[in-house]
Design an enzyme around this catalytic site. Structure first.
Site, mmCIF file in Angstrom:
data_model
loop_
_atom_site.group_PDB
_atom_site.id
_atom_site.type_symbol
_atom_site.label_atom_id
_atom_site.label_comp_id
_atom_site.label_asym_id
_atom_site.label_seq_id
_atom_site.Cartn_x
_atom_site.Cartn_y
_atom_site.Cartn_z
ATOM 1 N N SER A 163 0.799 -1.225 0.000
ATOM 2 C CA SER A 163 0.000 0.000 0.000
ATOM 3 C C SER A 163 0.835 1.280 0.000
ATOM 4 O O SER A 163 0.367 2.309 -0.466
ATOM 5 C CB SER A 163 -0.965 -0.003 1.175
ATOM 6 N N HIS B 196 -5.246 -3.638 -2.373
ATOM 7 C CA HIS B 196 -4.940 -2.661 -3.423
ATOM 8 C C HIS B 196 -4.829 -3.289 -4.814
ATOM 9 O O HIS B 196 -4.610 -2.578 -5.795
ATOM 10 C CB HIS B 196 -3.656 -1.898 -3.092
ATOM 11 N N LYS C 79 -11.844 -0.223 -1.299
ATOM 12 C CA LYS C 79 -10.920 0.578 -2.116
ATOM 13 C C LYS C 79 -11.480 0.709 -3.531
ATOM 14 O O LYS C 79 -12.382 1.505 -3.736
ATOM 15 C CB LYS C 79 -9.525 -0.001 -1.999
HETATM 16 C C1 LIG Z 1 -6.701 -0.867 3.399
HETATM 17 C C2 LIG Z 1 -6.176 -2.210 3.657
HETATM 18 C C3 LIG Z 1 -6.859 -3.087 4.510
HETATM 19 C C4 LIG Z 1 -8.079 -2.666 5.261
HETATM 20 O O1 LIG Z 1 -9.220 -2.708 4.465
HETATM 21 P P1 LIG Z 1 -10.549 -1.938 4.946
HETATM 22 O O2 LIG Z 1 -11.615 -2.532 4.123
HETATM 23 O O3 LIG Z 1 -10.317 -0.487 4.709
HETATM 24 O O4 LIG Z 1 -10.699 -2.246 6.400
HETATM 25 C C5 LIG Z 1 -6.352 -4.362 4.677
HETATM 26 N N1 LIG Z 1 -5.224 -4.762 4.049
HETATM 27 C C6 LIG Z 1 -4.537 -3.943 3.230
HETATM 28 C C7 LIG Z 1 -3.305 -4.453 2.544
HETATM 29 C C8 LIG Z 1 -4.986 -2.642 3.009
HETATM 30 O O5 LIG Z 1 -4.306 -1.826 2.195
#
Ligand SMILES: *Cc1c(COP(=O)(O)O)cnc(C)c1O
Length: 394
Positions: free
Chosen positions: A182, A210, A242
């Site tokens: 990320s 992502h 996302k």
């Molecule tokens: C953003 C993210 C999460 C969390 O996901 P949410 O649905 O926002 O709780 C988990 N793992 C990774 C790698 C992320 O980038």
């Protein structure tokens, strides 16, 4: 006499401030979109995870409204008691069909999905092999289990192999990695990691927050990108928050995986299910991904353009291979100052410093989306040019 609550909180806030880690919230005054409003000003938005421009899309809103009207505002219970509705089932079946897996199970968010899935799979005799740059929710998920934790160097399949060779167990060996990282935007080398894991009978767990909606055919994710979607020893976890632009997390895989999660995943068992509007919007997102695959091409065209132009200006955009486009500033102070100066020029992009990223590697993390026009990206690039010169990084 113990410490008072006020003393505890004030001490801690003071410590955060003196370490330069204190966070204050940035408030958006218009919907999440390629242009939004901050501090009363319309700004080009390079800070969101809204990869496909779905967050404020009329089709998702229409579907959300439809489900809200038909099913009400709330779900009223956890999934295992009286909180599983036909709309949950409908979405999970469609999601599994899309992913090409036997089943899928949705949890409240990606964060809780990691806690639930890791917690359900791992036992005391097991060993986990975790990339050193894995997301906080993976780290916390692993901490909640009794399994032994071994950390391998970032994206380093050779180091992983050494560790698999020297750590033995009769239990489960689980290699855990982000699909797309990320903060750096690089892709986990599953083409190397999966064969290594196979040699040592290890299972590979990919958190594709992502990568989903971004990589692979129709945005099916990093595991599809490398062609391992049919391997029963590859577990896919991802987020619906996302590119999917709503909220939620899921695990996709064998039917038994879904069964064990229903029975054991604590965030699934003890937290209320998604309300109708959320699931309606997610159904809308799935429809749009399949109906308009062109959006993903546009996302990648925009990504390539923005990266090429930043490099031409002389910026270091690191080793990113995805729409996550870091621009390196070095010291945390410089990255935060650059972010402030960009905002003055109508560009919203957030600085990220230690401890989220290593010392001396502070950056602004930009995320290009399919909804950006060339004019918007050009405005961003012009602002970067001016700020980069003013701060002497180009
Ligand atoms: C953003 C993210 C999460 C969390 O996901 P949410 O649905 O926002 O709780 C988990 N793992 C990774 C790698 C992320 O980038």
């Amino acid at each position: 006499m113990g410490l008072s609550l006020r003393q505890r909180v004030q001490n801690e806030l003071q410590r955060l401030k003196s370490d330069g880690l204190y966070i204050s919230l940035k408030v958006l005054e218009a919907p999440q979109d390629a242009v939004t409003r901050v501090n009363g000003k319309d700004v080009v938005n390079l800070a969101s995870n809204n990869y496909l421009g779905f967050a404020n899309h009329p089709h998702l809103k229409a579907r959300a409204k439809e489900y809200l009207e038909k099913w009400g505002a709330g779900s009223g219970a956890v999934r295992t008691i009286a909180g599983t509705f036909t709309y949950h089932q409908e979405f999970e079946e469609k999601l599994a069909a899309f992913k090409g897996t036997e089943s899928a199970l949705v949890l409240t968010a990606g964060f809780t999905a990691n806690q639930g899935v890791l917690g359900s799979l791992l036992q005391e005799a097991d060993i986990t092999f975790s990339d050193e740059l894995n997301h906080a929710s993976i780290i916390d998920g692993l901490r909640l289990t009794k399994a032994k934790r071994v950390v391998y160097r970032h994206a380093d399949a050779e180091h992983l192999e050494e560790l698999l060779k020297t750590n033995h167990t009769e239990g489960l060996k689980l290699v855990v990695t982000d699909g797309v990282f990320s903060m750096d935007g690089d892709i986990a080398p599953l083409d190397k990691i999966v064969p290594v894991a196979r040699r040592y009978n290890a299972v590979v767990y990919v958190d594709d927050a992502h990568g989903s909606g971004v990589l692979g055919k129709l945005g099916k994710g990093t595991v599809h990108h490398f062609g391992f979607q049919e391997d029963p020893n590859v577990v896919q976890v991802a987020t619906l928050s996302k590119a999917w632009a709503v909220v939620g997390g899921y695990a996709a895989g064998a039917k038994e995986l879904r069964d064990i999660l229903i029975n054991k995943a604590r965030p699934f068992l003890f937290s209320t299910s998604h309300p109708p509007a959320v699931v309606g919007a997610l159904i809308g997102a799935l429809e749009l991904i399949q109906k308009e695959p062109r959006r993903i091409d546009k996302l990648w065209e925009n990504t390539q353009y923005f990266k090429d132009e930043l490099a031409r200006l002389g910026f270091d955009t690191m080793d990113s291979k995805t729409p996550i486009t870091p621009v390196l500033f070095g010291e945390t102070k410089a990255a935060f100052e650059a972010s402030r100066m960009l905002l003055e020029r109508g560009v919203f992009a957030v600085g990220i410093g230690f401890p989220t990223v290593p010392k001396g590697r502070a950056r602004i993390r930009n995320i290009v989306t399919a909804a950006h026009t060339k004019e918007m990206l050009d405005k961003g690039l012009e602002a970067y040019g001016a700020v980069g010169k003013a701060l002497q990084v180009i």
